[in-house]
Design an enzyme around this catalytic site. Structure first.
Site, PDB file in Angstrom:
ATOM      1  N   ASP A 244     -13.304 -27.380   9.111  1.00  0.00           N
ATOM      2  CA  ASP A 244     -12.299 -28.161   8.635  1.00  0.00           C
ATOM      3  C   ASP A 244     -11.468 -27.353   8.170  1.00  0.00           C
ATOM      4  OD1 ASP A 244     -12.136 -30.822   9.118  1.00  0.00           O
ATOM      5  OD2 ASP A 244     -13.393 -31.314   7.489  1.00  0.00           O
TER       6      ASP A 244
ATOM      7  N   HIS B 124      -5.476 -30.576  12.589  1.00  0.00           N
ATOM      8  CA  HIS B 124      -6.058 -29.685  12.048  1.00  0.00           C
ATOM      9  C   HIS B 124      -7.298 -28.807  12.665  1.00  0.00           C
ATOM     10  CE1 HIS B 124      -9.249 -33.003  11.040  1.00  0.00           C
ATOM     11  NE2 HIS B 124     -10.028 -31.812  11.052  1.00  0.00           N
TER      12      HIS B 124
ATOM     13  N   LYS C 121      -7.554 -28.122   7.634  1.00  0.00           N
ATOM     14  CA  LYS C 121      -7.322 -28.818   6.488  1.00  0.00           C
ATOM     15  C   LYS C 121      -6.625 -28.282   5.336  1.00  0.00           C
ATOM     16  CE  LYS C 121      -9.919 -33.077   7.330  1.00  0.00           C
ATOM     17  NZ  LYS C 121     -10.959 -33.841   6.908  1.00  0.00           N
TER      18      LYS C 121
ATOM     19  N   HIS D 150     -14.472 -30.641  17.044  1.00  0.00           N
ATOM     20  CA  HIS D 150     -15.451 -31.433  16.083  1.00  0.00           C
ATOM     21  C   HIS D 150     -15.170 -32.966  16.162  1.00  0.00           C
ATOM     22  CE1 HIS D 150     -12.754 -30.226  12.602  1.00  0.00           C
ATOM     23  NE2 HIS D 150     -13.171 -31.118  12.355  1.00  0.00           N
ATOM     24  N   HIS D 151     -13.805 -33.080  16.516  1.00  0.00           N
ATOM     25  CA  HIS D 151     -13.244 -34.464  16.472  1.00  0.00           C
ATOM     26  C   HIS D 151     -13.179 -35.286  17.991  1.00  0.00           C
ATOM     27  CE1 HIS D 151     -12.651 -35.169  12.118  1.00  0.00           C
ATOM     28  NE2 HIS D 151     -12.015 -33.915  12.309  1.00  0.00           N
TER      29      HIS D 151
ATOM     30  N   ASP E 211     -20.807 -34.365  10.618  1.00  0.00           N
ATOM     31  CA  ASP E 211     -19.418 -34.464   9.734  1.00  0.00           C
ATOM     32  C   ASP E 211     -19.427 -36.149   9.439  1.00  0.00           C
ATOM     33  OD1 ASP E 211     -16.915 -34.076   9.121  1.00  0.00           O
ATOM     34  OD2 ASP E 211     -16.158 -34.187  10.885  1.00  0.00           O
TER      35      ASP E 211
HETATM   36 FE   LIG Z   1     -12.411 -32.359  10.492  1.00  0.00          FE
END
Ligand SMILES: [Fe+2]
Length: 367
Positions: A169, A197, A172, A222-223, A251
């Protein structure tokens, strides 16, 4: 072995007439009520006048030495957290940062993860209200390393997975906090910023020449979801790296089960349902299965209520029957005092855990 543990209890849980099994302290360790004393209306009124919303219970436990194991020691977690904050701030500012100290910390976490013999992933304990991006990143990394270990990854792979998970992250840090912490629904523009992000992180990490590509994939992917419904690249199943699939599961689980400024943590059983519902469709099925198979709903030190009304402390986990751990209860010794007795809930079929009074995983550590 006797161990003193401090657990926060919300004041609204204290009921008039209850005999307190633990000594209650305020934030400065001053005794509010001694063990064995009764909660009175006047006592609750006093707490209200001091605007106290939580009190600290000093729990003295008799636990077996081997039962006192944590997933990763608090010392390693705290050190990693401060190292992670420094490194991530440096990267976000576009500075050239030495990654060595953080790599060393990943090595230290890895040693502990690999040495953990029980086939359970204890729920990660470290939670703070502030800076949840950092604690979230650390928790996700620990969970990801446990999953990687149970998937049979080697040391080198695990070291890269751990570093990638810690940075997942990173992007972010470039999102304005008012968007990140907004308690109400986000506008389309705000969503667009959030969804950037992963790319932001990839760009920041691209400047670090020493970094392996595998480490960069995790923040970028990761998304992404197997059915192509993720972001930012809408990759399909075959394009998403195993490390990113592992971190996606860690996550989602961590985000659902932890406290956020705008919502309460989801119970473990519900989070597991959510993961299972998405397995093979949006999340990698093998990763979800390995994770769920090793997940423990309780952790040593959790305070629970038993079906006979007694309070108990979880003293040992049961990897085969995770909902039936061993618990320690206090029983009168016949001389006016108490002794601690351990009950194996896997053998005592008439007793069950009916309520979680204080989950260690939900306890906020002083920052
Ligand atoms: Fe994330």
């Amino acid at each position: 072995m006797r161990r003193v543990r401090k657990i926060r209890i919300p004041v609204h849980r204290l009921e008039v007439g209850t005999v307190i099994p633990f000594t209650l302290l305020d934030e400065r360790d001053q005794v509010l009520l001694f063990r064995g004393q009764t909660v009175t209306k006047a006592f609750l009124e006093r707490l209200r006048r001091r605007a106290m919303t939580t009190v600290v219970a000093e729990v003295v436990e008799e636990v077996r030495e081997e039962a006192a194991k944590e997933d990763v020691s608090l010392e390693v977690k705290m050190k990693t957290l401060s190292c992670l904050e420094d490194t991530m701030h440096g990267l976000a500012q576009g500075r050239h940062v030495s990654l060595e100290p953080l790599e060393e910390q990943v090595g230290a976490i890895l040693e502990e993860v690999r040495a953990h013999e029980e086939l359970v992933i204890p729920i990660v304990q470290l939670k703070r209200h502030d800076d949840f991006t950092f604690t979230h990143s650390l928790n996700v990394a620990i969970i990801a390393l446990f999953i990687g270990k149970f998937l049979g990854l080697g040391r080198e792979d695990l070291a890269q997975l751990g570093l990638g998970a810690l940075f997942h992250d990173l992007g972010k840090l470039k999102i304005p906090p008012e968007i990140l912490r907004k308690p109400s629904a986000l506008s389309d523009d705000e969503w667009r910023i959030i969804r950037e992000h992963p790319l932001v992180a990839k760009n920041l990490l691209d400047n670090q020449r020493a970094l392996e590509d595998l480490v960069k994939f995790v923040p970028l992917e990761h998304h992404e979801r197997l059915d192509g419904s993720g972001y930012p690249l809408r990759l399909g199943a075959e394009a998403i790296h195993l490390f990113s699939r592992i971190v996606a599961v860690a996550d989602v689980y961590e985000a659902l089960t932890s406290q956020r400024p705008y919502r309460k943590p989801m119970p473990v059983a519900e989070a597991v349902e959510y993961l299972m519902g998405n397995a093979g469709y949006r999340l990698d099925e093998r990763v979800v299965r390995v994770f769920v198979a090793h997940l423990s709903p309780y952790q040593v030190g959790d305070v629970v209520r038993l079906s006979d009304g007694r309070e108990a402390v979880v003293s040992r986990l049961n990897p085969v029957l995770p909902f039936r751990p061993c618990v320690a209860v206090r029983v009168p010794d016949g001389r006016g005092g108490y002794i601690t007795e351990e009950i194996d809930l896997a053998r005592s079929l008439t007793l069950t855990i009916v309520e979680e009074l204080s989950m260690k995983s939900r306890v906020l550590l002083p920052s």
